[in-house]
Write an enzyme that holds these catalytic residues in place. Structure first.
Site, PDB file in Angstrom:
ATOM      1  CB  VAL A  98       3.112   9.738 -25.130  1.00 52.09           C
ATOM      2  CG1 VAL A  98       2.773  10.973 -25.940  1.00 52.09           C
ATOM      3  CG2 VAL A  98       3.693  10.123 -23.770  1.00 52.09           C
ATOM      4  CD  GLU A 140       2.366   8.257 -19.981  1.00 51.18           C
ATOM      5  OE1 GLU A 140       2.424   7.038 -20.210  1.00 51.18           O
ATOM      6  OE2 GLU A 140       3.314   9.027 -20.167  1.00 51.18           O
ATOM      7  CE  LYS A 163       6.519   1.379 -23.629  1.00 50.42           C
ATOM      8  NZ  LYS A 163       7.983   1.399 -23.734  1.00 50.42           N
ATOM      9  CB  SER A 179       9.289   6.857 -29.119  1.00 47.88           C
ATOM     10  OG  SER A 179       7.989   6.721 -28.581  1.00 47.88           O
ATOM     11  CB  ALA A 180       5.023   4.651 -31.940  1.00 47.73           C
ATOM     12  CG  ASP A 181       5.482   8.371 -27.320  1.00 47.61           C
ATOM     13  OD1 ASP A 181       4.625   7.492 -27.470  1.00 47.61           O
ATOM     14  OD2 ASP A 181       6.096   8.564 -26.252  1.00 47.61           O
ATOM     15  CG  ASP A 186      14.197   2.137 -29.910  1.00 44.54           C
ATOM     16  OD1 ASP A 186      13.064   2.625 -30.100  1.00 44.54           O
ATOM     17  OD2 ASP A 186      14.496   1.536 -28.861  1.00 44.54           O
ATOM     18  CE  LYS A 230      13.224   9.826 -17.089  1.00 42.35           C
ATOM     19  NZ  LYS A 230      11.819   9.689 -17.453  1.00 42.35           N
TER      20      LYS A 230
HETATM   21  N1  PSU Z   1       9.659   8.540 -20.726  1.00 48.15           N
HETATM   22  C1  PSU Z   1       9.598   8.829 -19.417  1.00 48.15           C
HETATM   23  N2  PSU Z   1       8.660   8.206 -18.649  1.00 48.15           N
HETATM   24  C2  PSU Z   1       7.770   7.317 -19.173  1.00 48.15           C
HETATM   25  C3  PSU Z   1       7.835   7.044 -20.566  1.00 48.15           C
HETATM   26  C4  PSU Z   1       8.776   7.680 -21.295  1.00 48.15           C
HETATM   27  O1  PSU Z   1      10.381   9.635 -18.943  1.00 48.15           O
HETATM   28  O2  PSU Z   1       6.946   6.761 -18.432  1.00 48.15           O
HETATM   29  C5  PSU Z   1       6.828   6.117 -21.180  1.00 48.15           C
HETATM   30  C6  PSU Z   1       5.692   6.918 -21.821  1.00 48.15           C
HETATM   31  O3  PSU Z   1       4.494   6.179 -21.705  1.00 48.15           O
HETATM   32  C7  PSU Z   1       6.129   6.995 -23.274  1.00 48.15           C
HETATM   33  C8  PSU Z   1       6.730   5.639 -23.456  1.00 48.15           C
HETATM   34  O4  PSU Z   1       5.054   7.218 -24.168  1.00 48.15           O
HETATM   35  O5  PSU Z   1       7.439   5.394 -22.240  1.00 48.15           O
HETATM   36  C9  PSU Z   1       7.657   5.586 -24.636  1.00 48.15           C
HETATM   37  O6  PSU Z   1       8.058   4.265 -24.827  1.00 48.15           O
HETATM   38  P1  PSU Z   1       8.887   3.865 -26.123  1.00 48.15           P
HETATM   39  O7  PSU Z   1      10.206   4.570 -25.936  1.00 48.15           O
HETATM   40  O8  PSU Z   1       8.995   2.380 -26.062  1.00 48.15           O
HETATM   41  O9  PSU Z   1       8.128   4.379 -27.294  1.00 48.15           O
HETATM   42 MN    MN Z   2      11.233   1.970 -29.153  1.00 50.64          MN
END
Ligand code: PSU
Ligand code: MN
Length: 304
Positions: free
Chosen positions: A107, A25, A87, A141-143, A139, A160
């Site tokens: 991701v 990524e 992003k 994540s879309a992951d 909140d 984390k």
């Molecule tokens: N968690 C980490 N390091 C990162 C990310 C998440 O420990 O770099 C990044 C990854 O690209 C992950 C994204 O897909 O943040 C998730 O962002 P969000 O929580 O806004 O979906």
């Molecule tokens: Mn989010």
């Protein structure tokens, strides 16, 4: 391959010959680490994948196309852009492609690019998940949704503890995403090898992982598999000290009213400050380890 994808010739050849390829990524480069460590890490990850016998494919959006594999000039462009790059998650991909913006894939978006290119294994550091307090902020994540729908194996070091790990695993269960532990029965918590939470199944080698991936996809069960690979023992950070740093970084983000897609990068930067850079060193070590394991899985999948 759709014209909107631009693989490097090396990657196009490897995919056509069914040789192992590992997606990487780019948000971790632009938003996850400071310059120049981000550029050094991006190069080191590519080298790890190569040393383990696979071809690395770092994915990002540039000049209106999804680039699959970045040459050194493109890696540098992304690393120096840092957080000025967009992003990109699923919802942002079409906007970045249509406008020609430079964008780093999360991701979720990296999985989409990998899938379009025909790459089945992807290495990252940590996935996004259910944030603490999601019951009021919504909140998530879309992951997690992407893991549910896009058929790619994502190798990570868990998630984390800025996230709510039990809730994250609940969502993965609901959405039918198998969570495998690589050499562990426990879901790792990124900086530490343990979380007290169980994975669905332990795999002790890449062949066992590849067997499960093949079985899932042959069953017609589209969607991803999460392979959780704990941080190497010598790189592990003290769990209590990290928890204190996480609590402080969350309080800081809240007082500054940071929300939405900015919150994860903000927390990562705060953790780095609060740990005097030790979180960054650990992050680099675990992501390199994930790149190696992902290359092994890609090779086992190609061999089967
Ligand atoms: N968690 C980490 N390091 C990162 C990310 C998440 O420990 O770099 C990044 C990854 O690209 C992950 C994204 O897909 O943040 C998730 O962002 P969000 O929580 O806004 O979906
Ligand atoms: Mn989010």
């Amino acid at each position: 391959m759709p014209p909107i994808l631009l693989p490097t010739p090396e990657i196009a050849d490897a995919l056509a010959a069914k040789r192992p390829v590992v997606a990487l990524e780019s948000t971790v480069i632009s938003h996850g680490m400071p310059y120049p460590q981000n550029l050094e890490t991006a190069r080191a990850l590519e080298a790890e994948v190569r040393a383990a016998g696979a071809v690395p494919a770092t994915i990002a959006v540039m000049d209106g196309r999804i680039r699959v594999g970045l040459d050194d000039g493109a890696l540098e462009r992304l690393a120096t852009a840092g957080p000025t790059a967009r992003k990109l998650s699923r919802r942002d991909l079409p906007i970045a492609v249509a406008t020609g913006a430079i964008g780093a894939t999360t991701v979720a978006a990296t999985m989409i690019g990998a899938r379009l290119a025909g790459i089945s294994v992807f290495a990252t550091g940590g996935i996004g998940g259910v944030h603490r307090g999601a019951e009021t902020s919504f909140d998530i994540s879309a992951d997690l949704d992407e893991l549910a729908r896009t058929s790619v194996c994502v190798v990570c070091a868990g998630a984390k503890s800025i996230l709510d790990l039990p809730k994250t695993l609940e969502v993965l269960e609901t959405r039918g995403v198998p969570v495998l532990g690589f050499g562990t029965d426990e879901f790792p918590a990124f900086y530490s090898r343990r979380s007290g939470l169980a994975v669905d199944h332990r795999c002790d080698n890449a062949t066992q992982v590849a067997d499960i991936l093949r079985a899932k996809w042959q069953l017609g069960l589209d969607g991803g598999v999460l392979l959780a690979n704990p941080i190497p023992v010598p790189d592990e950070l003290d769990a209590d000290a990290m928890e204190a740093a996480v609590a402080q970084s969350l309080a800081d983000a809240e007082s500054r009213k940071i929300k939405g897609k900015d919150i994860t990068p903000h927390l990562l930067a705060a953790l780095e400050r609060l740990t005097g850079g030790r979180s960054l060193t650990a992050n680099i070590a675990l992501i390199r380890n994930n790149a190696r394991v992902a290359a092994g899985v890609a090779a086992a999948l190609a061999a089967g």
